[in-house]
Scaffold this motif. Sequence first.
Motif, short mmCIF file in Angstrom:
data_model
loop_
_atom_site.label_atom_id
_atom_site.label_comp_id
_atom_site.label_asym_id
_atom_site.label_seq_id
_atom_site.Cartn_x
_atom_site.Cartn_y
_atom_site.Cartn_z
N ALA A 1 0.72 -1.24 -0.07
CA ALA A 1 0.12 0.07 -0.08
C ALA A 1 0.95 1.36 0.01
N THR A 2 1.92 1.30 0.66
CA THR A 2 2.94 2.33 0.69
C THR A 2 3.43 2.80 -0.54
N GLU A 3 4.11 1.58 -1.21
CA GLU A 3 4.69 1.78 -2.52
C GLU A 3 3.67 2.07 -3.70
N LEU A 4 2.41 1.60 -3.47
CA LEU A 4 1.33 1.98 -4.52
C LEU A 4 0.90 3.69 -4.35
N ASP A 5 0.95 4.19 -2.84
CA ASP A 5 0.70 5.52 -2.81
C ASP A 5 1.67 6.34 -3.23
N SER A 6 2.87 5.88 -3.07
CA SER A 6 4.09 6.52 -3.66
C SER A 6 4.07 6.67 -5.19
#
Length: 178
Positions: A14-19
């Motif tokens: 989720a963090t990578e996708l948000d980035s």
Amino acid sequence: MTDTTDTMPGWFTATELDSLRGRMPILYVNAIPVRVDESGGVTSVGLLMRIAPDQTFTRTVVSGRVLYHERVRDALRRHLEKDLGPVALPSIPPSPQPFTVAEYFPTPGVTPFHDARQHAVALAFVVPVTGDCQPRQDALDLVWFTPEEAAGPAVQDEMADGQGVLVRQALAWMGHVP
């Protein structure tokens, strides 16, 4: 050389996708399910009911990301099955052609399409379905509207972020001038 890229759903955290969403456009497909008569004329348009992030009810079209190394046709099939169930029986041609390209921006007003999370580019398709549709995942319901109802103010008012514009564009493309 062995390719170790994981192409399964959720291959980004989720963090990578948000980035990524904050740095580049993400490719999506939008699908508008329709029922057609024996001559190919559209008799009804299927719209999903979902709960929006602000906890209101909203009508939407089938939508989702195209994954790495996934064909657009396969993404359409995956999202139609995810939202309409495994026996919806969508009719997707071998080389599907979108009726429009919708550009969703995080800044409202750039285009009619808005997605507060990201800049997204969606290839939009009209997809005839003949089977039994049972909403799944986060879709609460699927309602079939006549083309006139789908373009009318009562249904359009239940659609957010440009989804109503997309439905009206699809209807115009199919010869139903709203």
